[in-house]
Design an enzyme around this catalytic site. Structure first.
Site, PDB file in Angstrom:
ATOM      1  N   LYS A 204       0.847  -1.190   0.000  1.00 26.67           N
ATOM      2  CA  LYS A 204       0.000   0.000   0.000  1.00 26.67           C
ATOM      3  C   LYS A 204       0.881   1.238   0.000  1.00 26.67           C
ATOM      4  O   LYS A 204       1.513   1.567   0.999  1.00 26.67           O
ATOM      5  CB  LYS A 204      -0.919   0.050   1.227  1.00 26.67           C
ATOM      6  CG  LYS A 204      -1.965   1.184   1.107  1.00 26.67           C
ATOM      7  CD  LYS A 204      -2.575   1.586   2.429  1.00 26.67           C
ATOM      8  CE  LYS A 204      -1.782   2.647   3.144  1.00 26.67           C
ATOM      9  NZ  LYS A 204      -1.764   3.964   2.432  1.00 26.67           N
ATOM     10  N   GLU A 280       9.968   0.755  10.962  1.00 24.67           N
ATOM     11  CA  GLU A 280      10.983   1.809  10.900  1.00 24.67           C
ATOM     12  C   GLU A 280      10.237   3.107  11.149  1.00 24.67           C
ATOM     13  O   GLU A 280       9.478   3.587  10.304  1.00 24.67           O
ATOM     14  CB  GLU A 280      11.679   1.788   9.540  1.00 24.67           C
ATOM     15  CG  GLU A 280      12.975   2.571   9.512  1.00 24.67           C
ATOM     16  CD  GLU A 280      12.774   3.976   9.001  1.00 24.67           C
ATOM     17  OE1 GLU A 280      12.721   4.892   9.858  1.00 24.67           O
ATOM     18  OE2 GLU A 280      12.662   4.162   7.793  1.00 24.67           O
ATOM     19  N   CYS A 314      12.956  10.572   8.553  1.00 27.66           N
ATOM     20  CA  CYS A 314      13.042   9.994   9.891  1.00 27.66           C
ATOM     21  C   CYS A 314      14.448  10.124  10.446  1.00 27.66           C
ATOM     22  O   CYS A 314      14.653  10.115  11.662  1.00 27.66           O
ATOM     23  CB  CYS A 314      12.616   8.535   9.867  1.00 27.66           C
ATOM     24  SG  CYS A 314      13.561   7.545   8.702  1.00 27.66           S
ATOM     25  N   GLU A 411       9.217  15.171  17.141  1.00 24.73           N
ATOM     26  CA  GLU A 411       9.723  15.013  15.777  1.00 24.73           C
ATOM     27  C   GLU A 411       9.041  16.057  14.888  1.00 24.73           C
ATOM     28  O   GLU A 411       7.835  16.003  14.657  1.00 24.73           O
ATOM     29  CB  GLU A 411       9.438  13.608  15.262  1.00 24.73           C
ATOM     30  CG  GLU A 411      10.090  13.338  13.924  1.00 24.73           C
ATOM     31  CD  GLU A 411       9.860  11.928  13.418  1.00 24.73           C
ATOM     32  OE1 GLU A 411      10.716  11.435  12.670  1.00 24.73           O
ATOM     33  OE2 GLU A 411       8.832  11.324  13.762  1.00 24.73           O
TER      34      GLU A 411
END
Length: 511
Positions: A204, A280, A314, A411
């Site tokens: 996806k 991850e 990330c 973040e």
């Protein structure tokens, strides 16, 4: 992710000596449907969704919206393709590798088109798409193509009465849920090791960025992969993504994205069939810059780490700890360096900084920039929105950042560089490790003894020494703590996509 060999502005080294590749003119997007069994399908619900160009806010096209029923069909196709006796399972391992090489050849042939689609859909600068994302994708395919006929077990000594050996077998149907920041590269990171090990996949792509994945679907068919080996279901997380995470016939899920969604996927796995999960996830990545470093290198690498792909990584270097004796000079040089960044049309070869992905993400970043100013960090550069269309934010530098501030803990996933000061190596290490995340870190020093000692103390899955974003297909990637589970890339990723079977044979006691 950025690959090794980039300038301070994130553009591949050496490209100025080459003729600039010109983006192709995409008059009509070729593939917008669901890819199952090597065929294109409309959605079961009849729904479509738009994908937008974040540089202009203009709709590119509509894409068929997969939901649970479509995922069920894709999983059924993948399961049939992976059954014992199927063409895929009967294929010899070297032929499996040859198919991966053929797919890499086709991606190289369509490199201009894929890079243009990636830039239109994500807003990342075209040269980064062309030289970094496409290069990394092709190298990853070729790396795992080479592994396809080298995955083998062992024989083990037990005693004279038994022989014991191990076999590595496919896990089965593997689901992959892809993020929007590196849609093509992350697609390949997950698909290549899965296919190398003989699995089948249901993928996806992110709803914001489905176009390159769908074009690769056409190349998979052209390369000659048997029907059902790769299936692509564009759709939304709460529907198509949730269906993959909880599906009883999917044996493993790989996800790259936020920690919050990663937790939901792991929960869905536990409540369904205890499928394997590799995650991850997020990062709040520290860089420690010592006084004896190559200062200009440290400035360039940490800023590239913080701002590459508009900070939407990330791995973003979002906490830069600088020895107080060089702190002021480091900040000054960082401000000088950031002024070299060229903001503009991502399809312009001179552009090195594009827009954020969408309005929601733009608003989140601007809120965090506002919080930095309100909590007392010093805004040294940037911090403002740019232009009347698209989602552009100036590259932003904060100095005087303290550990309790939101920009120090959350973040940001945007073009914000936060610079801290420290007094001692022990203090820097403790503060670097004081985070729920543990994805990557970096150390800048000319003392290799110090670099190795500090890298041993840092609680991250990757430590870069005097470099940043140096990622290679051969090197494992993944995080400690809430940055995820498992590893992608390298030989280590093969273990995530294979089951180890022990076979014990009773030997005759008479000769």
């Amino acid at each position: 992710m950025a690959q090794n060999g980039t300038t301070e502005n994130g553009v591949a080294e050496g490209i100025t000596a080459l003729p600039f590749p010109q983006p192709v003119k995409v008059q009509e997007i070729g593939h917008t449907k669901i890819f199952i069994n090597n065929e294109w399908h409309t959605s079961s619900s009849g729904k479509t969704f738009p994908t937008f160009n974040p540089a202009t806010g203009v709709k590119i096209c509509d894409v068929e919206e997969a939901d649970k029923e479509d995922v069920d069909r894709a999983v059924g196709a993948a399961k049939a393709a992976g059954q014992r006796g199927s063409p895929w399972r009967r294929m010899d391992t070297s032929s499996r590798g040859m198919l991966l090489h053929k797919l890499a050849d086709l991606m190289e042939r369509d490199r201009l088109l894929l890079a243009t689609l990636e830039t239109l859909d994500t807003g990342k600068p075209f040269l980064q798409s062309f030289f970094i994302d496409l290069d990394g994708s092709v190298k990853t395919l070729r790396y795992y193509a080479g592994w396809a006929d080298k995955i083998h077990g062992k024989s083990m000594a037990v005693d004279e009465s038994f022989m014991c050996l191990t076999k590595h077998e496919p896990v089965g149907v593997c689901g992959a849920i892809i993020p929007w920041n590196f849609p093509l590269l992350m697609f390949i990171w997950k698909m290549a090791p899965a296919l190398s090990c003989g699995n089948t996949v249901v993928i996806k792509p992110a709803e914001q960025t489905p176009l390159t994945a769908l074009h690769v679907g056409s190349l998979i068919k052209e390369a000659g992969f048997p029907p059902g080996v790769v299936n692509i279901v564009p759709g939304f997380g709460p529907t198509a993504g949730a269906a993959i995470a909880s599906h009883m016939d999917i044996n493993k899920v790989a996800f790259t994205g936020s920690t919050e969604v990663g937790q939901l996927i792991k929960e869905a796995s536990a409540k369904s069939n205890l499928k394997r999960v590799t995650l991850e996830l997020g990062g709040k990545n520290p860089c420690i810059v010592f006084a004896d470093c190559d200062l200009q290198l440290a400035v360039a690498e940490t800023q590239k780490g913080a701002l590459y792909n508009q900070g939407q990584c990330c791995t973003a270097a979002s906490r830069v700890f600088v020895d107080e004796s060089i702190y002021e000079e480091f900040v000054r040089r960082s401000i000088e360096n950031v002024k070299k960044i060229v903001i503009g049309d991502p399809l312009d070869p001179q552009t090195s900084h594009g827009p954020q992905i969408d309005q929601q993400h733009f608003d989140k970043i601007m809120d965090l920039i506002k919080s930095g100013k309100e909590e007392g960090a010093r805004l040294e550069y940037g911090g403002a929105a740019l232009g009347e269309k698209g989602f552009f934010i100036q590259p932003t530098i904060f100095s005087g950042v303290k550990d309790h501030m939101r920009i120090a803990k959350e973040e940001i996933f945007g073009p914000v560089q936060c610079i801290f000061s420290f007094k001692s190596p022990q203090e820097a290490i403790e503060r670097a490790n004081s985070s729920q995340y543990g994805l990557v870190s970096a150390v800048f020093t000319t003392s290799m003894d110090r670099a190795l000692s500090v890298s041993a103390a840092l609680e991250t899955g990757t430590v870069w020494i005097n470099c940043y974003n140096a990622l290679h297909a051969q090197t494992p990637f993944g995080g400690y703590k809430m940055s995820g589970n498992g590893r992608e890339l390298g030989e280590y990723a093969l273990a995530e996509y294979s089951e180890v079977k022990a076979v014990t044979i009773k030997l005759s006691e008479t000769l």
